[in-house]
Design an enzyme around this catalytic site. Structure first.
Site, short mmCIF file in Angstrom:
data_model
loop_
_atom_site.label_atom_id
_atom_site.label_comp_id
_atom_site.label_asym_id
_atom_site.label_seq_id
_atom_site.Cartn_x
_atom_site.Cartn_y
_atom_site.Cartn_z
N ASP A 13 0.83 -1.21 0.00
CA ASP A 13 0.00 0.00 0.00
C ASP A 13 0.86 1.26 0.00
OD1 ASP A 13 0.84 -0.68 2.65
OD2 ASP A 13 -0.66 0.67 3.49
N GLU A 68 0.03 -1.45 5.57
CA GLU A 68 1.07 -1.06 6.51
C GLU A 68 0.89 0.37 6.98
OE1 GLU A 68 5.07 0.73 7.57
OE2 GLU A 68 3.67 1.26 5.98
#
Length: 487
Positions: A79, A146
């Site tokens: 991400d 994350e």
């Protein structure tokens, strides 16, 4: 996307990263990039798994003659942080990143680039795709979400990976090896308010604080950058004697980014508008002088706007204002054991009013490499906002990563770097939340290290990655994999 990027060296890494920029991957909207990663592994004929937490695991056998080397897991996250300038039209869930070469750097047009951690993940994928590299057994772990909670790392189950060594690719300074990081925890703040009518004879104005650099609330907190929310309420606090009333506030957007912009609608008695504008100009001059070195482009502006239907009640306005002014923010303490490293910090990241629920919601992200210091800071923040009548909860705590100066992979990588470039890389801790500490909870036997190319201003639209250091990062990774010791 600039075609130039695909032609940069190492071409195999840049081609993959370029492809990643075309796939929307903001945190919590990662299905497309996860599916792409799964397809990447399957097309190579490699064992590929997507677990329940959204992590993608791809395993590659050793090259001939390297079967007896220790298994290495190369780890990054898929991400990216979705930040853009207010004048940039961009939908992070649907639009590709407009990446381009700017001198010695690759950056993006008005948005975050996603080099954090796209470059590291691209390098891991390039290892999987290579038919010429020499390496022992490889496992690539690409974690989910994350940036907003480390969900993938927290959700990774024991027994999924066989590795003995973890190499994290999420650091942001070439020539440095990271052996420890800070833990963190969110402070969630809610004020409930009642609505009040706008008095007769008042004028509606929009107050805006823009042009700040923002940045990563861990990596960049030491740079002394401005906080748009703190600046906004500095003005509201100073304007209290003028009877200025607040109708709405919209400051910051992400828990792990220093807020760059804050907007709010206020109403001012018509006879006092000029006095309010003069006050804003005076404070703007002060702030610009105070932040001249770090925030040369800060802009504080007032302009007439549409009259709001209602106002935030006066008592809540006062409580919010005083709490924000008093809220600890920035570096709290430097490390005693590692020169130049922030030990403890906090960032007032978000403050937004919601007319539908009649609430004002805020959030801080605390970071510390000392758990007791983080806990004490949480107590302080709770005290400030609870005294002002807010509901405060702490959530999302994650552990730090304790340095192991006797780490075998540390010594291996020091030797490799010294042999290639004639110097020993710096050993560092990082005031940011690497996933290593979380992953170690289920894989305590892992020998861990983190490194990466040079990235500047992550979590902001100024994010950029240095081209030459990506080449060096790749060469270092390749040489390290070849030097991994036997089992």
């Amino acid at each position: 996307m600039s075609v130039e990027i695909k032609n940069l060296e190492p071409q195999n890494v840049w081609e993959i990263f370029s492809e990643m920029t075309q796939i929307p991957r903001p945190s919590n909207h990662e299905e497309q990039i996860q599916n792409w990663a799964v397809s990447f592994g399957e097309k190579l004929g490699l064992e590929t798994i997507k677990d329940d937490a959204g992590n993608v695991i791809i395993k590659k056998p050793a090259t001939p003659g390297m079967e007896n080397r220790k298994t290495v897991v190369l780890q990054g996250h898929l991400d990216m942080v979705p930040q853009k300038n207010s004048d940039k039209v961009h939908d992070f869930q649907n639009d590709p990143i407009e990446a381009f070469v700017d001198g010695d750097w690759v950056t993006a047009n008005g948005t975050t680039l996603g080099a954090d951690n796209g470059i590291g993940s691209a390098a891991a994928m390039a290892v999987l795709a290579s038919k010429t590299l020499k390496h022992g057994p490889i496992e690539v772990l690409l974690t989910a979400t994350e940036e907003t909670g480390m969900d993938g790392a927290n959700g990774l189950k024991a027994g999924m990976l066989d590795a003995e060594i973890l190499i994290n690719t999420d650091s942001e300074d070439e020539g440095e090896l990271y052996v420890g990081c800070a833990g963190g925890e969110d402070v969630n703040i809610t004020f409930n308010y009642t609505e009040e009518e706008v008095p007769l004879g008042f004028v509606a104005l929009q107050l805006s604080v823009t042009g700040l650099k923002g940045g990563h609330s861990g990596m960049d907190i030491i740079l002394g950058r401005g906080n748009s929310i703190k600046t906004f309420f500095r003005i509201i606090n100073a304007a209290e004697e003028l009877g200025v009333r607040l109708a709405s506030i919209d400051g910051g957007s992400l828990r792990n980014a220093i807020p760059r912009e804050a907007f709010g609608v206020v109403v001012v008695e018509e006879a006092k508008v000029a006095e309010f504008i003069a006050l804003v100009d005076e404070i703007a001059d002060d702030v610009k002088a105070e932040l001249a070195a770090t925030e040369p482009d800060i802009d504080i502006a007032v302009e007439q706007t549409e009259m709001p239907e209602t106002l935030i009640d006066a008592a809540t306005q006062k409580n919010v204002t005083k709490a924000v002014v008093a809220c600890p923010n920035g570096v709290i303490r430097m490390s005693d054991s590692m020169k130049g490293l922030v030990e403890t910090s906090t960032n007032l990241a978000i403050l937004k009013s919601d007319a539908k629920s009649k609430t004002i919601n805020g959030g801080c992200l605390m970071r510390s490499s000392v758990d007791s210091a983080k806990d004490e800071l949480g107590t302080r923040l709770k005290a400030v906002f609870e005294l002002a009548g807010a509901e405060v909860t702490l959530s999302g705590a994650y552990p730090g990563w304790k340095p192991n100066m006797e780490s075998p992979i540390l010594k291996t990588m020091q030797n490799v770097y010294n042999e290639k470039w004639g110097r020993v890389p710096k050993i560092m801790g990082i005031h940011a939340g690497l996933e290593c500490g979380i992953l170690a909870q289920n894989y305590p036997h892992w020998d861990m290290i983190s490194f990466g190319p040079t990235i500047r201003f992550p979590h902001s639209p100024d994010e950029k990655v240095n081209i030459e250091t990506v080449k060096k990062f790749w060469e270092f990774l390749v040489a390290t994999l070849e030097a991994i010791p036997e089992k």
